[in-house]
Scaffold this motif. Structure first.
Motif, PDB file in Angstrom:
ATOM      1  N   LEU A 176       0.828  -1.203   0.000  1.00  0.00           N
ATOM      2  CA  LEU A 176       0.000   0.000   0.000  1.00  0.00           C
ATOM      3  C   LEU A 176       0.865   1.256   0.000  1.00  0.00           C
ATOM      4  O   LEU A 176       2.028   1.216   0.360  1.00  0.00           O
ATOM      5  N   LEU A 199       0.563   5.593   1.116  1.00  0.00           N
ATOM      6  CA  LEU A 199       0.063   6.291   2.290  1.00  0.00           C
ATOM      7  C   LEU A 199      -0.779   7.488   1.881  1.00  0.00           C
ATOM      8  O   LEU A 199      -0.469   8.169   0.908  1.00  0.00           O
ATOM      9  N   GLU A 252       7.765   7.924  12.521  1.00  0.00           N
ATOM     10  CA  GLU A 252       9.097   7.778  11.924  1.00  0.00           C
ATOM     11  C   GLU A 252       9.207   8.696  10.713  1.00  0.00           C
ATOM     12  O   GLU A 252       8.186   9.064  10.118  1.00  0.00           O
ATOM     13  N   LYS A 276       9.623   9.810   6.927  1.00  0.00           N
ATOM     14  CA  LYS A 276       9.279   9.163   5.667  1.00  0.00           C
ATOM     15  C   LYS A 276      10.437   9.372   4.704  1.00  0.00           C
ATOM     16  O   LYS A 276      10.679  10.471   4.223  1.00  0.00           O
ATOM     17  N   LEU A 277      11.138   8.299   4.461  1.00  0.00           N
ATOM     18  CA  LEU A 277      12.316   8.373   3.589  1.00  0.00           C
ATOM     19  C   LEU A 277      11.888   8.585   2.149  1.00  0.00           C
ATOM     20  O   LEU A 277      10.869   8.051   1.711  1.00  0.00           O
ATOM     21  N   GLU A 314      12.341   0.907   2.631  1.00  0.00           N
ATOM     22  CA  GLU A 314      12.699   1.890   1.627  1.00  0.00           C
ATOM     23  C   GLU A 314      14.187   1.745   1.308  1.00  0.00           C
ATOM     24  O   GLU A 314      15.018   1.704   2.214  1.00  0.00           O
ATOM     25  N   TYR A 320      10.300  -0.472   7.134  1.00  0.00           N
ATOM     26  CA  TYR A 320       9.223   0.287   7.766  1.00  0.00           C
ATOM     27  C   TYR A 320       8.023  -0.548   8.155  1.00  0.00           C
ATOM     28  O   TYR A 320       7.149  -0.062   8.857  1.00  0.00           O
ATOM     29  N   LYS A 333       1.646   5.936  12.462  1.00  0.00           N
ATOM     30  CA  LYS A 333       0.868   4.697  12.359  1.00  0.00           C
ATOM     31  C   LYS A 333       0.244   4.363  13.700  1.00  0.00           C
ATOM     32  O   LYS A 333       0.899   4.523  14.737  1.00  0.00           O
TER      33      LYS A 333
HETATM   34  O1  JCF Z   1       9.701   5.828   4.558  1.00  0.00           O
HETATM   35  C1  JCF Z   1       8.794   5.616   3.797  1.00  0.00           C
HETATM   36  N1  JCF Z   1       8.846   6.104   2.588  1.00  0.00           N
HETATM   37  C2  JCF Z   1       7.596   4.839   4.227  1.00  0.00           C
HETATM   38  C3  JCF Z   1       6.659   4.395   3.291  1.00  0.00           C
HETATM   39  C4  JCF Z   1       7.440   4.556   5.574  1.00  0.00           C
HETATM   40  C5  JCF Z   1       6.344   3.840   5.992  1.00  0.00           C
HETATM   41  O2  JCF Z   1       6.199   3.577   7.284  1.00  0.00           O
HETATM   42  C6  JCF Z   1       5.373   3.361   5.079  1.00  0.00           C
HETATM   43  C7  JCF Z   1       5.550   3.652   3.719  1.00  0.00           C
HETATM   44  C8  JCF Z   1       4.585   3.194   2.827  1.00  0.00           C
HETATM   45  C9  JCF Z   1       3.512   2.454   3.305  1.00  0.00           C
HETATM   46  N2  JCF Z   1       4.307   2.644   5.527  1.00  0.00           N
HETATM   47  C10 JCF Z   1       3.392   2.196   4.652  1.00  0.00           C
HETATM   48  C11 JCF Z   1       2.274   1.436   5.164  1.00  0.00           C
END
Ligand code: JCF
Length: 671
Positions: free
Chosen positions: A80, A82, A112, A114-115, A172, A224, A290
């Motif tokens: 999925l 976000l 956290e 988001k990379l 990621e 993640y 989350k």
């Molecule tokens: O760091 C991210 N780009 C990242 C993408 C981090 C997350 O915790 C994510 C995600 C994409 C989907 N969690 C979901 C559910």
């Protein structure tokens, strides 16, 4: 064709082309925000005029078809994306929806960064890495197992106890900024193509058919979420618990992860990271929040592309579009000529930008840039804003080609390009007014001689009035001379003379740095000062001797020797010393200094002294000062506003002291 039909067609064609550039070529010509705006416009158009919708519209399928040459991999559960929150209100709405659905008063959230990289799924069977795939369209991605195996921090084998029979992890793949900058610097030097941003660099590196190429790229991975697990061990109660277990098996997780007990905690976390964003070693485009409890996550479920239990609160974009109105050619301290684009002001990466570097002549050619072009400007970290791409289909009819000058714009001498180098240089040295100006500006700058109140405008006045020709002349200025200059009063003249006088009392490392020797930055200056102890041995050092200093190679050694061989430079240095510039001769460090062998980190805002001042004091006592906290850190001095470094120190159990405590220890150490 109706007006709406034509508009929809145009938007679709653009989006399809941009998608291909983005997903397949890893070379987007427009910013993400521009892409999102077009997609949003098309969505709205199709909603208002359902007869316009087509099954192959980009609104129906955003993402990439698997690239040819890679095996398609179907994900066990869809990967999925976000939902986004663009404001504090959006975030509060998210929390309200969650609480209403769960009938709960407050929710624990895992937070956290988001990379900004590429989502991948990795599978370990009985602890062995057996499969890795990109997200693709969410259902089916590209098998990139070999490439992911070549990323150093991804464990090929899990370690520790209770290794599951099957473990799928999502995370990621990203390229840390330093690696990205270095890669692009080399690409520019070699005349090959740099990447627009670290995310494209990660995507392009990951989707190489030859994993040998991927191996050479500075990629990293951060998990993640847990995708799927088959194990004898019980299921996890929370996301944070699952992440902790992944970490124990050797899988990298975010070092900035934290659990908060309500939406207020999410807000505070967001503010904290927004403040430290530019100092992180990697690009982030927001924060992910989350619902931490996995049972509650399950209860909430997902809608189409995104889970209801998570949201990404976005930061201001680091790439935006604007128009190039002209190009100026700046001559730097070392004679390098840098083209700088003058832009229509644009808000990007949290500030308004109206100039962006174009690096060198090759870069203008590579971008195919003309005056009048619309460009993507990128500003991330503490790197200066850059023109990342030209938007070809926005070129106006009156766009003009950009001619790189053959003569120095400041002194008219013929520019020279060394074989194998990308930069054109003016070789007039301090005979060139632009180089003189830039070297004076460098000499007086905060981290060099630190002369307060001597900005570029005043430097120009001093040069124009002939009061100053070399930096030594600064120490000959008196208040009467200054008071005669425009915009100077008696008071400001006195202040400047006092600031100049104060700078006489300096350190050897500052003095060496202030000289502005090519490629001798602060770190090298410090190492030279520590190694040679005083100026004379440094002046007399041979190329061979210089190379015994840490990090000094033949090129830097050559620049140092060349600088001191120049009679004009020697004269200026002699004058400076005659005019009273001095420094303490450091006691050779025989390990007897108070803090030798220790590593300190200073973070946050200090009140009584500056961070630089604190760092200098620590170094003077023999400590090493580092920019990041690690297991080797002895202690951290943290002022208000300290963010991730403080958290990390706390996580690692490293001693943290505040400024008051630091000052009192400093007193006793210096006693
Ligand atoms: O760091 C991210 N780009 C990242 C993408 C981090 C997350 O915790 C994510 C995600 C994409 C989907 N969690 C979901 C559910």
């Amino acid at each position: 064709m109706s007006e709406h039909q034509a508009r929809a067609k145009e938007l679709r064609e653009r989006l399809v082309r941009w998608s291909k550039e983005y997903y397949q070529d890893d070379a987007p010509s427009v910013s993400d925000s521009e892409f999102d705006r077009a997609l949003q416009a098309l969505r709205q158009l199709e909603q208002e005029h359902p007869e316009l919708a087509t099954p192959d519209s980009p609104t129906q399928r955003v993402g990439a078809e698997p690239l040819k040459g890679f095996e398609p991999v179907t994900h066990r559960h869809p990967m999925l994306s976000l939902d986004n929150a663009f404001s504090s209100d959006d975030l509060i709405d998210f929390d309200r929806r969650v609480r209403e659905r769960l009938d709960a008063a407050a929710i624990r959230y895992a937070c956290e960064p988001k990379l900004d990289g590429i989502a991948v799924s990795i599978v370990w069977r009985d602890g062995d890495l057996v499969l890795a795939a990109t997200r693709g369209d969410g259902r089916t991605g590209e098998g990139i197992t070999q490439n992911v195996r070549s990323i150093e921090c991804v464990p090929l084998q899990l370690k520790g106890a209770d290794i599951p029979a099957y473990l799928e992890v999502r995370g990621e793949v990203y390229m840390p900024r330093a690696g990205f900058e270095q890669f692009n610097k080399r690409a520019r030097e070699e005349g090959s193509k740099p990447f627009v941003n670290p995310r494209n660099a990660a995507a392009g590196s990951l989707r190489q058919l030859d994993s040998g190429i991927t191996r050479k790229r500075p990629l990293a991975f951060c998990a993640y979420s847990l995708g799927h697990m088959e194990s004898d061990g019980g299921p996890f109660a929370s996301h944070s618990e699952a992440m902790q277990q992944l970490s124990e098996w050797g899988i990298p997780i975010s070092e900035y992860g934290r659990v908060v007990d309500s939406i207020a905690g999410c807000e505070a976390y967001y503010e904290e990271l927004a403040e430290s964003r530019q100092r992180l070693s990697f690009d982030i485009d927001g924060i992910v929040f989350k619902v931490d409890d996995l049972a509650l996550q399950q209860q909430l479920g997902a809608v189409s592309r995104a889970p209801r239990w998570a949201i990404a609160r976005k930061f201001p974009a680091q790439e935006e579009m604007t128009v190039v109105r002209g190009v100026e050619f700046q001559v730097g301290r070392t004679g390098a000529v840098t083209p700088v684009a003058r832009l229509d002001p644009v808000f990007v990466g949290g500030v308004t930008v109206s100039n962006a570097t174009l690096h060198n002549a090759d870069e203008i050619d590579r971008l195919g840039l003309m005056t009048g072009d619309t460009v993507v400007v990128r500003r991330a970290g503490d790197v200066i804003p850059q023109v990342a791409a030209v938007v070809a289909d926005r070129r106006p009819d009156d766009a003009e080609p950009i001619a790189f000058p053959e003569q120095c714009p400041a002194c008219d001498s013929t520019l020279v390009r060394a074989p194998g180098e990308a930069v054109w240089r003016c070789e007039s040295g301090l005979g060139c007014p632009a180089q003189r100006r830039a070297s004076i500006a460098h000499f007086v700058s905060r981290r060099a001689m630190d002369i307060d109140g001597l900005g570029e405008k005043i430097i120009d006045q001093l040069l124009a009035s002939d009061l100053v020709q070399t930096v030594a002349d600064l120490y000959r200025l008196n208040t009467e001379q200054l008071a005669d200059l425009e915009r100077f009063g008696e008071k400001s003249a006195e202040n400047l003379v006092a600031a100049i006088a104060k700078s006489r009392d300096t350190s050897l490392e500052r003095f060496i740095y202030a000289l502005g020797i090519r490629e001798v930055g602060e770190t090298t200056a410090r190492q030279l000062a520590a190694y040679f102890g005083n100026l004379d041995p440094l002046i007399q050092a041979s190329v061979e001797q210089l190379q015994e200093v840490e990090d000094v190679g033949p090129v830097v050694a050559g620049h140092v020797v060349g600088f001191f061989a120049e009679p004009a430079n020697r004269r200026t240095m002699d004058s400076l010393i005659d005019l009273g510039v001095h420094w303490p001769i450091p006691e050779p460090d025989q390990g007897g200094s108070q803090l030798s062998g220790q590593t300190w980190v200073v973070t946050g805002k200090l009140e009584a002294m500056s961070r630089d001042g604190a760092e200098e004091a620590l170094r003077a006592l023999g400590a090493k000062v580092s920019g990041s906290v690690s297991g080797k850190t002895t202690a951290v001095v943290a002022g208000p506003g300290a963010g991730s470094k403080l958290k990390k120190a706390e996580t690692l159990g490293i001693e943290v002291i505040d400024e008051t405590e630091f000052l009192s220890r400093l007193n006793s150490w210096q006693a």
